[in-house]
Design a protein around this motif. Structure first.
Motif, PDB file in Angstrom:
ATOM      1  N   LEU A   1      10.119   5.131 -12.711  1.00  0.00           N
ATOM      2  CA  LEU A   1       9.057   4.873 -13.681  1.00  0.00           C
ATOM      3  C   LEU A   1       7.687   4.756 -13.036  1.00  0.00           C
ATOM      4  O   LEU A   1       6.662   4.834 -13.716  1.00  0.00           O
ATOM      5  N   VAL A   2       7.654   4.540 -11.726  1.00  0.00           N
ATOM      6  CA  VAL A   2       6.383   4.377 -11.011  1.00  0.00           C
ATOM      7  C   VAL A   2       5.883   5.749 -10.594  1.00  0.00           C
ATOM      8  O   VAL A   2       6.401   6.367  -9.660  1.00  0.00           O
ATOM      9  N   THR A   3       4.873   6.230 -11.296  1.00  0.00           N
ATOM     10  CA  THR A   3       4.325   7.563 -11.049  1.00  0.00           C
ATOM     11  C   THR A   3       2.848   7.477 -10.681  1.00  0.00           C
ATOM     12  O   THR A   3       2.217   6.422 -10.826  1.00  0.00           O
ATOM     13  N   MET A   4       2.307   8.585 -10.210  1.00  0.00           N
ATOM     14  CA  MET A   4       0.876   8.649  -9.904  1.00  0.00           C
ATOM     15  C   MET A   4       0.051   8.369 -11.162  1.00  0.00           C
ATOM     16  O   MET A   4      -0.972   7.674 -11.107  1.00  0.00           O
ATOM     17  N   ASP A   5       0.487   8.895 -12.295  1.00  0.00           N
ATOM     18  CA  ASP A   5      -0.229   8.672 -13.555  1.00  0.00           C
ATOM     19  C   ASP A   5      -0.265   7.195 -13.917  1.00  0.00           C
ATOM     20  O   ASP A   5      -1.294   6.689 -14.379  1.00  0.00           O
ATOM     21  N   LEU A   6       0.839   6.488 -13.717  1.00  0.00           N
ATOM     22  CA  LEU A   6       0.861   5.055 -14.022  1.00  0.00           C
ATOM     23  C   LEU A   6      -0.125   4.306 -13.143  1.00  0.00           C
ATOM     24  O   LEU A   6      -0.866   3.434 -13.621  1.00  0.00           O
TER      25      LEU A   6
ATOM     26  N   VAL B   1       0.813  -6.075 -10.753  1.00  0.00           N
ATOM     27  CA  VAL B   1       1.670  -4.937 -11.118  1.00  0.00           C
ATOM     28  C   VAL B   1       1.428  -3.774 -10.156  1.00  0.00           C
ATOM     29  O   VAL B   1       2.368  -3.079  -9.740  1.00  0.00           O
ATOM     30  N   ALA B   2       0.170  -3.568  -9.792  1.00  0.00           N
ATOM     31  CA  ALA B   2      -0.145  -2.502  -8.835  1.00  0.00           C
ATOM     32  C   ALA B   2       0.530  -2.759  -7.492  1.00  0.00           C
ATOM     33  O   ALA B   2       1.035  -1.829  -6.850  1.00  0.00           O
ATOM     34  N   ALA B   3       0.542  -4.028  -7.070  1.00  0.00           N
ATOM     35  CA  ALA B   3       1.203  -4.367  -5.806  1.00  0.00           C
ATOM     36  C   ALA B   3       2.705  -4.100  -5.891  1.00  0.00           C
ATOM     37  O   ALA B   3       3.328  -3.694  -4.896  1.00  0.00           O
ATOM     38  N   LEU B   4       3.304  -4.305  -7.061  1.00  0.00           N
ATOM     39  CA  LEU B   4       4.711  -3.978  -7.240  1.00  0.00           C
ATOM     40  C   LEU B   4       4.926  -2.469  -7.179  1.00  0.00           C
ATOM     41  O   LEU B   4       5.902  -1.986  -6.610  1.00  0.00           O
ATOM     42  N   CYS B   5       3.997  -1.721  -7.776  1.00  0.00           N
ATOM     43  CA  CYS B   5       4.096  -0.254  -7.739  1.00  0.00           C
ATOM     44  C   CYS B   5       3.985   0.275  -6.310  1.00  0.00           C
ATOM     45  O   CYS B   5       4.551   1.333  -5.988  1.00  0.00           O
ATOM     46  N   ALA B   6       3.260  -0.452  -5.461  1.00  0.00           N
ATOM     47  CA  ALA B   6       3.035   0.009  -4.085  1.00  0.00           C
ATOM     48  C   ALA B   6       4.306  -0.023  -3.244  1.00  0.00           C
ATOM     49  O   ALA B   6       4.289   0.398  -2.081  1.00  0.00           O
ATOM     50  N   ARG B   7       5.403  -0.491  -3.824  1.00  0.00           N
ATOM     51  CA  ARG B   7       6.685  -0.422  -3.112  1.00  0.00           C
ATOM     52  C   ARG B   7       7.241   0.995  -3.077  1.00  0.00           C
ATOM     53  O   ARG B   7       8.203   1.268  -2.355  1.00  0.00           O
ATOM     54  N   VAL B   8       6.642   1.896  -3.870  1.00  0.00           N
ATOM     55  CA  VAL B   8       7.110   3.288  -3.931  1.00  0.00           C
ATOM     56  C   VAL B   8       6.199   4.141  -3.039  1.00  0.00           C
ATOM     57  O   VAL B   8       5.018   4.343  -3.358  1.00  0.00           O
ATOM     58  N   PRO B   9       6.683   4.638  -1.914  1.00  0.00           N
ATOM     59  CA  PRO B   9       5.824   5.362  -0.960  1.00  0.00           C
ATOM     60  C   PRO B   9       5.139   6.590  -1.550  1.00  0.00           C
ATOM     61  O   PRO B   9       4.032   6.938  -1.134  1.00  0.00           O
ATOM     62  N   THR B  10       5.761   7.258  -2.514  1.00  0.00           N
ATOM     63  CA  THR B  10       5.216   8.511  -3.014  1.00  0.00           C
ATOM     64  C   THR B  10       3.949   8.341  -3.854  1.00  0.00           C
ATOM     65  O   THR B  10       3.274   9.329  -4.142  1.00  0.00           O
ATOM     66  N   VAL B  11       3.615   7.124  -4.257  1.00  0.00           N
ATOM     67  CA  VAL B  11       2.432   6.918  -5.094  1.00  0.00           C
ATOM     68  C   VAL B  11       1.297   6.231  -4.343  1.00  0.00           C
ATOM     69  O   VAL B  11       0.249   5.952  -4.934  1.00  0.00           O
ATOM     70  N   LEU B  12       1.465   5.950  -3.053  1.00  0.00           N
ATOM     71  CA  LEU B  12       0.456   5.185  -2.320  1.00  0.00           C
ATOM     72  C   LEU B  12      -0.907   5.881  -2.323  1.00  0.00           C
ATOM     73  O   LEU B  12      -1.944   5.222  -2.416  1.00  0.00           O
ATOM     74  N   ALA B  13      -0.900   7.204  -2.230  1.00  0.00           N
ATOM     75  CA  ALA B  13      -2.166   7.933  -2.177  1.00  0.00           C
ATOM     76  C   ALA B  13      -3.004   7.714  -3.430  1.00  0.00           C
ATOM     77  O   ALA B  13      -4.237   7.797  -3.385  1.00  0.00           O
ATOM     78  N   ALA B  14      -2.359   7.409  -4.575  1.00  0.00           N
ATOM     79  CA  ALA B  14      -3.091   7.234  -5.827  1.00  0.00           C
ATOM     80  C   ALA B  14      -4.005   6.014  -5.797  1.00  0.00           C
ATOM     81  O   ALA B  14      -5.001   5.966  -6.518  1.00  0.00           O
ATOM     82  N   PHE B  15      -3.695   5.038  -4.958  1.00  0.00           N
ATOM     83  CA  PHE B  15      -4.531   3.841  -4.890  1.00  0.00           C
ATOM     84  C   PHE B  15      -5.890   4.134  -4.257  1.00  0.00           C
ATOM     85  O   PHE B  15      -6.828   3.353  -4.426  1.00  0.00           O
ATOM     86  N   ALA B  16      -5.992   5.222  -3.520  1.00  0.00           N
ATOM     87  CA  ALA B  16      -7.261   5.597  -2.897  1.00  0.00           C
ATOM     88  C   ALA B  16      -7.940   6.741  -3.637  1.00  0.00           C
ATOM     89  O   ALA B  16      -8.968   7.244  -3.190  1.00  0.00           O
ATOM     90  N   GLN B  17      -7.384   7.155  -4.780  1.00  0.00           N
ATOM     91  CA  GLN B  17      -7.948   8.265  -5.548  1.00  0.00           C
ATOM     92  C   GLN B  17      -8.809   7.741  -6.695  1.00  0.00           C
ATOM     93  O   GLN B  17      -8.491   6.716  -7.293  1.00  0.00           O
ATOM     94  N   PRO B  18      -9.898   8.451  -7.024  1.00  0.00           N
ATOM     95  CA  PRO B  18     -10.666   8.074  -8.213  1.00  0.00           C
ATOM     96  C   PRO B  18      -9.871   8.364  -9.472  1.00  0.00           C
ATOM     97  O   PRO B  18      -9.064   9.297  -9.504  1.00  0.00           O
ATOM     98  N   VAL B  19     -10.085   7.567 -10.501  1.00  0.00           N
ATOM     99  CA  VAL B  19      -9.409   7.796 -11.779  1.00  0.00           C
ATOM    100  C   VAL B  19      -9.811   9.145 -12.352  1.00  0.00           C
ATOM    101  O   VAL B  19      -8.988   9.915 -12.846  1.00  0.00           O
TER     102      VAL B  19
END
Length: 302
Positions: free
Chosen positions: A100-105, A135-153
């Motif tokens: 459920l943890v995706t880049m879009d989320l 919630v974002a910190a919980l999402c950061a447990r998924v390695p494949t979405v880490l790059a999204a935290f440094a991306q502009p919306v």
């Protein structure tokens, strides 16, 4: 509790609510806010147990609730959506919550967090802001979405949308030192409402800082996230939280000409006064309004 889950399951009220909520929001957002809020509140109540969270996941509730995050931050349905997603990530097994943890989320959370950080004037909004960060910190447990935290919306959107979640969180966390210079946050309602001499010691700010550094610890393995932290001066600002207060209430390096509780030294550490002597071993910047246990918890996060 078993009866409640049995009735919910056999009545099919959850799949029905999810389908209706998704259709309403897709076809005509805010056309029936009372119904939207009622269904979101129902899902929040159900998510109080692991069994309820599993039922919501099976009904496809998380993607539908994530779509509500773009709504007005004052809407109760938005807060309900954040809490349901939080409960699912916290209570479900990894094999259930991880897909459920995706880049879009992450980008939806980033957009909501930025609006709350900039314009969340009330304590309720600040609570929601910190919940989103958790919630974002919980999402950061998924390695494949880490790059999204440094991306502009949205690279082509407003100035706020051109900021990444990590950059905004870092600016908010070190507000007493560099946050006031932030081109986006300095224009927000929170910036206008903050009391300079006391805001750094508020409970909301403590939670913001704690979860920001937790997010940093989980995302720094990504090259883009690490670059964002370094480019925002987070290293120098975070070190000031580890610097112990010196004898006499003034940290090492304090400007002797500066006075009052609003004075900062060159490293961004708030200076003390003879009437406000910090506790030994605790940075002066952490002295206002926080107990030693909270200060230590924040230092461990740093």
């Amino acid at each position: 509790a078993r009866l409640q889950h049995k009735v919910l399951d056999e009545s099919a009220i959850l799949p029905l609510s999810v389908n209706v909520l998704g259709s309403l929001h897709e076809a005509a957002p805010h056309a029936n806010p009372v119904l939207e809020e009622g269904m979101a509140r129902l899902m929040r109540e159900v998510s109080a147990s692991p069994q309820g969270c599993a039922m919501l996941v099976q009904a496809g509730a998380v993607p539908v609730l994530a779509g509500l995050l773009v709504d007005d931050l004052q809407d109760e349905a938005v807060a309900c959506a954040v809490q349901v997603i939080w409960n699912v990530l916290d209570q479900c097994p990894q094999e259930v919550w991880e897909p459920l943890v995706t880049m879009d989320l992450v980008l939806l959370l980033s957009d909501l967090f930025g609006r709350l950080l900039s314009d969340g004037f009330s304590d309720k909004s600040k609570d929601l802001r910190n919940d989103v960060l958790l919630v974002a910190a919980l999402c950061a447990r998924v390695p494949t979405v880490l790059a999204a935290f440094a991306q502009p919306v949205n690279p082509e959107g407003s100035e706020l949308q051109q900021c990444s979640m990590l950059s905004l969180a870092l600016a908010g966390a070190v507000w007493p030192t560099i946050g006031k210079e932030h081109s986006v946050l300095a224009k927000g309602k929170v910036a206008q409402s903050r009391a300079p001499s006391r805001e750094s010691g508020s409970w909301h700010q403590l939670e913001l800082m704690k979860w920001t550094f937790t997010l940093c610890a989980r995302t720094c393995v990504d090259a883009d996230c690490l670059a964002t932290m370094l480019n925002n001066g987070i290293l120098a600002a975070s070190m000031s939280l580890l610097e112990p207060a010196m004898e006499g209430g003034e940290p090492f390096g304090a400007d002797p000409s500066a006075s009052g509780t609003d004075a900062f030294n060159a490293t961004g550490t708030k200076t003390g006064t003879l009437n406000d002597v910090p506790t030994a071993g605790v940075p002066a910047v952490l002295q206002t309004g926080w107990g030693p246990e909270n200060a230590r918890e924040l230092q461990e996060s740093v």
